[in-house]
Structure formats: C-alpha cells, structure tokens
Design a protein around this motif. Structure first.
Motif, PDB file in Angstrom:
ATOM      1  N   GLN A   1       0.890  -1.241  -0.103  1.00 35.23           N
ATOM      2  CA  GLN A   1       0.005   0.045   0.214  1.00 35.23           C
ATOM      3  C   GLN A   1       0.886   1.341  -0.003  1.00 35.23           C
ATOM      4  OE1 GLN A   1      -2.536  -0.740   3.495  1.00 35.23           O
ATOM      5  NE2 GLN A   1      -3.785  -2.112   2.508  1.00 35.23           N
ATOM      6  N   GLU A   2       1.929   1.173   0.872  1.00 32.67           N
ATOM      7  CA  GLU A   2       2.794   2.465   0.821  1.00 32.67           C
ATOM      8  C   GLU A   2       3.497   2.778  -0.351  1.00 32.67           C
ATOM      9  OE1 GLU A   2       5.110   1.625   4.268  1.00 32.67           O
ATOM     10  OE2 GLU A   2       3.812   2.356   5.842  1.00 32.67           O
ATOM     11  N   LEU A   3       3.855   1.623  -1.230  1.00 34.47           N
ATOM     12  CA  LEU A   3       4.374   1.998  -2.291  1.00 34.47           C
ATOM     13  C   LEU A   3       3.677   2.030  -3.635  1.00 34.47           C
ATOM     14  CD1 LEU A   3       7.395  -0.804  -1.795  1.00 34.47           C
ATOM     15  CD2 LEU A   3       7.549   1.725  -1.432  1.00 34.47           C
ATOM     16  N   SER A   4       2.406   1.803  -3.321  1.00 29.08           N
ATOM     17  CA  SER A   4       1.495   1.602  -4.638  1.00 29.08           C
ATOM     18  C   SER A   4       1.354   2.786  -5.452  1.00 29.08           C
ATOM     19  CB  SER A   4       0.137   1.386  -4.036  1.00 29.08           C
ATOM     20  OG  SER A   4      -0.423   2.472  -3.197  1.00 29.08           O
ATOM     21  N   GLU A   5       1.989   3.935  -4.912  1.00 28.29           N
ATOM     22  CA  GLU A   5       1.849   5.185  -5.865  1.00 28.29           C
ATOM     23  C   GLU A   5       2.817   4.819  -7.051  1.00 28.29           C
ATOM     24  OE1 GLU A   5       2.272  10.014  -5.638  1.00 28.29           O
ATOM     25  OE2 GLU A   5       2.436   8.824  -3.937  1.00 28.29           O
ATOM     26  N   ALA A   6       3.928   4.199  -6.890  1.00 27.47           N
ATOM     27  CA  ALA A   6       4.930   4.008  -8.069  1.00 27.47           C
ATOM     28  C   ALA A   6       5.216   2.806  -8.386  1.00 27.47           C
ATOM     29  CB  ALA A   6       6.358   5.036  -7.715  1.00 27.47           C
ATOM     30  N   PHE A   7       4.877   1.840  -7.505  1.00 30.67           N
ATOM     31  CA  PHE A   7       5.421   0.359  -7.630  1.00 30.67           C
ATOM     32  C   PHE A   7       4.162  -0.543  -7.609  1.00 30.67           C
ATOM     33  CE2 PHE A   7       8.873   2.623  -5.614  1.00 30.67           C
ATOM     34  CZ  PHE A   7       9.982   1.652  -6.504  1.00 30.67           C
ATOM     35  N   VAL A   8       4.243  -1.623  -8.373  1.00 31.58           N
ATOM     36  CA  VAL A   8       3.154  -2.588  -8.590  1.00 31.58           C
ATOM     37  C   VAL A   8       3.686  -4.069  -8.101  1.00 31.58           C
ATOM     38  CG1 VAL A   8       1.537  -3.853 -10.121  1.00 31.58           C
ATOM     39  CG2 VAL A   8       1.989  -1.491 -10.478  1.00 31.58           C
ATOM     40  N   LEU A   9       2.972  -4.422  -7.069  1.00 31.41           N
ATOM     41  CA  LEU A   9       3.328  -5.803  -6.551  1.00 31.41           C
ATOM     42  C   LEU A   9       3.411  -6.952  -7.757  1.00 31.41           C
ATOM     43  CD1 LEU A   9       4.379  -7.406  -4.152  1.00 31.41           C
ATOM     44  CD2 LEU A   9       1.961  -7.896  -3.617  1.00 31.41           C
ATOM     45  N   GLN A  10       4.767  -7.492  -8.148  1.00 29.73           N
ATOM     46  CA  GLN A  10       4.574  -8.432  -9.240  1.00 29.73           C
ATOM     47  C   GLN A  10       4.463  -9.710  -8.861  1.00 29.73           C
ATOM     48  OE1 GLN A  10       8.713  -8.748 -10.743  1.00 29.73           O
ATOM     49  NE2 GLN A  10       7.791  -8.956 -12.974  1.00 29.73           N
ATOM     50  N   LYS A  11       5.067 -10.121  -7.682  1.00 32.33           N
ATOM     51  CA  LYS A  11       5.271 -11.613  -7.307  1.00 32.33           C
ATOM     52  C   LYS A  11       5.261 -11.810  -5.783  1.00 32.33           C
ATOM     53  CE  LYS A  11       7.107 -16.120  -8.703  1.00 32.33           C
ATOM     54  NZ  LYS A  11       5.734 -16.787  -8.934  1.00 32.33           N
ATOM     55  N   VAL A  12       4.639 -12.715  -5.138  1.00 31.50           N
ATOM     56  CA  VAL A  12       4.729 -12.967  -3.714  1.00 31.50           C
ATOM     57  C   VAL A  12       5.174 -14.591  -3.391  1.00 31.50           C
ATOM     58  CG1 VAL A  12       4.061 -13.030  -1.348  1.00 31.50           C
ATOM     59  CG2 VAL A  12       3.468 -10.999  -2.908  1.00 31.50           C
ATOM     60  N   ILE A  13       6.247 -14.735  -2.813  1.00 28.98           N
ATOM     61  CA  ILE A  13       6.681 -16.283  -2.607  1.00 28.98           C
ATOM     62  C   ILE A  13       6.608 -16.319  -0.972  1.00 28.98           C
ATOM     63  CG2 ILE A  13       8.310 -18.111  -3.137  1.00 28.98           C
ATOM     64  CD1 ILE A  13       9.303 -16.686  -5.633  1.00 28.98           C
ATOM     65  N   ASP A  14       5.789 -17.421  -0.717  1.00 29.99           N
ATOM     66  CA  ASP A  14       6.312 -17.683   0.839  1.00 29.99           C
ATOM     67  C   ASP A  14       7.158 -18.580   0.954  1.00 29.99           C
ATOM     68  OD1 ASP A  14       4.566 -15.828   2.407  1.00 29.99           O
ATOM     69  OD2 ASP A  14       2.641 -16.649   1.304  1.00 29.99           O
ATOM     70  N   SER A  15       8.046 -18.678   1.811  1.00 26.76           N
ATOM     71  CA  SER A  15       9.247 -19.686   2.095  1.00 26.76           C
ATOM     72  C   SER A  15       9.254 -20.170   3.630  1.00 26.76           C
ATOM     73  CB  SER A  15      10.622 -19.337   1.658  1.00 26.76           C
ATOM     74  OG  SER A  15      11.134 -18.193   2.409  1.00 26.76           O
ATOM     75  N   PHE A  16      10.085 -20.933   3.870  1.00 28.70           N
ATOM     76  CA  PHE A  16      10.041 -21.606   5.365  1.00 28.70           C
ATOM     77  C   PHE A  16      11.412 -22.241   5.450  1.00 28.70           C
ATOM     78  CE2 PHE A  16       7.549 -24.243   2.491  1.00 28.70           C
ATOM     79  CZ  PHE A  16       8.189 -25.514   2.608  1.00 28.70           C
ATOM     80  N   GLN A  17      11.707 -22.780   6.674  1.00 26.84           N
ATOM     81  CA  GLN A  17      12.804 -23.657   6.895  1.00 26.84           C
ATOM     82  C   GLN A  17      12.030 -24.971   6.920  1.00 26.84           C
ATOM     83  OE1 GLN A  17      15.502 -23.377  10.372  1.00 26.84           O
ATOM     84  NE2 GLN A  17      15.757 -21.208  10.025  1.00 26.84           N
ATOM     85  N   TYR A  18      12.680 -25.907   6.577  1.00 33.01           N
ATOM     86  CA  TYR A  18      12.476 -27.322   6.447  1.00 33.01           C
ATOM     87  C   TYR A  18      13.606 -28.049   7.217  1.00 33.01           C
ATOM     88  CZ  TYR A  18      11.777 -32.216   4.641  1.00 33.01           C
ATOM     89  OH  TYR A  18      11.260 -33.546   4.772  1.00 33.01           O
ATOM     90  N   GLN A  19      13.258 -28.615   8.208  1.00 26.82           N
ATOM     91  CA  GLN A  19      14.175 -29.394   9.218  1.00 26.82           C
ATOM     92  C   GLN A  19      15.468 -28.802   9.543  1.00 26.82           C
ATOM     93  OE1 GLN A  19      14.615 -33.343   7.577  1.00 26.82           O
ATOM     94  NE2 GLN A  19      12.723 -33.960   7.929  1.00 26.82           N
ATOM     95  N   ASP A  20      16.269 -29.114   9.405  1.00 32.69           N
ATOM     96  CA  ASP A  20      17.733 -28.306   9.853  1.00 32.69           C
ATOM     97  C   ASP A  20      18.334 -27.608   8.484  1.00 32.69           C
ATOM     98  OD1 ASP A  20      18.482 -30.559   8.787  1.00 32.69           O
ATOM     99  OD2 ASP A  20      20.001 -30.934  10.032  1.00 32.69           O
ATOM    100  N   SER A  21      17.504 -26.561   7.899  1.00 30.97           N
ATOM    101  CA  SER A  21      17.726 -25.915   6.646  1.00 30.97           C
ATOM    102  C   SER A  21      18.066 -26.976   5.615  1.00 30.97           C
ATOM    103  CB  SER A  21      19.019 -25.078   7.048  1.00 30.97           C
ATOM    104  OG  SER A  21      18.685 -24.010   8.043  1.00 30.97           O
ATOM    105  N   ARG A  22      17.148 -27.904   5.448  1.00 31.42           N
ATOM    106  CA  ARG A  22      17.416 -28.888   4.299  1.00 31.42           C
ATOM    107  C   ARG A  22      16.489 -28.372   3.226  1.00 31.42           C
ATOM    108  NH1 ARG A  22      19.312 -34.031   5.459  1.00 31.42           N
ATOM    109  NH2 ARG A  22      20.070 -34.125   7.751  1.00 31.42           N
TER     110      ARG A  22
END
Length: 294
Positions: A105-126
């Motif tokens: 929202q704060e950046l919407s005047e000039a920027f368009v959100l192109q992509k979002v990727i959710d990520s996570f740790q798996y076990q001990d960084s595997r």
C-alpha cells in the motif's frame, strides 16, 4: 560488518516472504525518490534494487547488470527482472502478511506488486529433497569476503549483489529414483551428508565446487524452500561481492564450458531469475547516496 543490511549475514529465518515489484509506467522520478527514501527500511528484511529502478533514477551501480538467459538440453534458465526486491524475515506468517500488505500500500503510488513467494525452514535448513542446503557456505570473515563489497568507497562498501531464482522441483520423480541415483544427482549421501568421490561429473556438488573455479567462485547462500497447493521447490538466494561468482556457477551448471549439464535439471528447473543491488546501511538507515537519495 556494520555497514551491511543485517538480514544478509543473519541466520536464515524460520519464515520469509519474497516480494518483487515493477514500476508503474510513466511514473516520474521524483515520486520514486520520495517513496524509496521515505518508505523503505532494512528492519527484519533485506532490500534490493533492480537495474530498472536504478536507471529510472538516472543512476548507475557498477556491477549491476541484466540477468543472463541460458539454455540447455530440455531446459531454459529464464530472466525475470523486476525493479525492487524485498525479503521479509520473521517467525509469524500472519505478521509477514500484514507487513507485506502495508508495504504494498505504501509503495503503490509508483510500484506494482509483481510476485509474492512464501518460504520456510525445513528441518535443519534442508532442501525439500531432504538433502542439506548450503553445506559449503562460507562463514565468519569468509562470508563477509564472499558476500559483501569492500574497498570500493562510501555508499558502496557493505553493499551486496544478490541473485534470486525460484526453482520448481518434481519431487515425485526425484523420490521415485533409487537412493543411489538421488545421491549421485546431488553428489552427497543423504545419510551423512558426505561428498561422494565416485559421483558422476554431472553431480551438483561437482558442477558447483566453488574452489575449483579460477578465480574461486564463493557465494553466500541464503536459500529457503517454498510450496503452494500445486508445486514446491527452492528459492535460491545468493549474495556476492559481485555477480561474477554466481554467473560462473550458473554457466558451469548449464554445461556451457564442457557440455556436461548439472544433474539437478533431471528433476528441477528455474522459473525466474533476477539480479539486485542491496545498498549498505549508514546511521541506522539504508545508505542511498549512490542513488542520489541521501
């Protein structure tokens, strides 16, 4: 290193959200400057500027360039540039969502959100294949040497270049293979993470042995798994004092130098590829002096 964005050298977070933005067409540079100066900070995130944004500000960052498009038998390594990249870090998915919404929202005047990727740790960084990720990552002073710019002067020292790719794994195919085949694809035994001397030359570990390059091609990896309801894989994130080491590794993986492709391509392929410059920090804020925003 006191001038770098802390999230670059910190341990990989439990959860993360990667945001990429494009610029709105015909947006004026004054608006871009105001939003970048006022709305971006480095708290619990890493901020990277793409070539599109740097050029829109009428500036040049030595070493920042377009991501290369490479091809091999049956695969393509694509380039998907964007203007702005933000790596949000945390341990609460809802809180990451709200931060993402606020930034968008704060950046919407000039920027368009192109992509979002959710990520996570798996076990001990595997990786989701079950193999340890980033075993050969440099640590301590070696991590600083590999991952951060030094000796280039104010505004540049403490900055970093980052390569970001989203890889999709065919986990069903990979897990259908005999364990010996899986170990030979990676170049390590999953049971003890030991490197296999007898692994074929296409094994990932052999294709990307950083000390075998001239000059040595050490990078600082901060990759994390991702998954949605249909697919899964790895967000590959590699920080460097330049982009040269990453490009050397990627070129070797695609077989451009000797015709041997990395065995990773047997079950995984990248669907994105971008380069960014991550500015340093000064007096608790992003040092944007090289972009004319100080």
């Amino acid at each position: 290193m006191k001038h770098c964005q802390p999230g670059i050298l910190a341990q990989v977070p439990r959860l993360a959200r990667y945001l990429s933005f494009t610029l709105k067409p015909d947006i004026d540079s004054d608006t871009i400057r105001r939003l970048v100066r006022e709305k971006l900070n480095h708290e619990e995130c890493v901020v990277g500027f793409g070539l599109e944004l740097v050029l829109a500000l009428g500036k040049d960052i030595d070493g920042l360039k377009p991501f290369p498009v490479l091809c091999g038998p049956g695969f393509t390594v694509p380039a998907t540039p964007s203007a702005l990249w933000i790596w949000l870090q945390g341990d609460d998915r809802g809180e990451l969502l709200q931060r993402c919404r606020g930034l968008t929202q704060e950046l919407s005047e000039a920027f368009v959100l192109q992509k979002v990727i959710d990520s996570f740790q798996y076990q001990d960084s595997r990786d989701l294949t079950g193999y340890e990720d980033g075993t050969e990552n440099p640590e301590g002073e070696e991590a600083i040497k590999a991952g951060l710019v030094q000796g280039a002067g104010p505004g540049m020292d403490g900055s970093s270049f980052v390569a970001v790719q989203q890889w999709i794994h065919d986990l069903d195919h990979f897990q259908s293979l005999p364990q010996t085949d899986r170990d030979n694809i990676i170049g390590r035994r999953i049971s003890d993470n030991e490197e296999l001397d007898e692994a074929p030359p296409s094994a990932h570990v052999k294709r990307t042995a950083q000390e075998d390059f001239e000059p040595e091609a050490f990078i600082l990896r901060r990759s994390m798994p991702w998954a949605d309801e249909h697919q899964a894989g790895l967000v590959f994130v590699a920080f460097g004092c330049s982009l040269d080491a990453f490009e050397a590794l990627l070129t070797r993986m695609t077989g451009k130098d000797d015709g041997i492709c990395d065995a990773l391509f047997r079950f995984s392929h990248p669907v994105s590829g971008s380069y960014y410059w991550c500015p340093p920090v000064k007096d608790g804020e992003l040092d944007l002096s090289l972009l004319g925003l100080s």
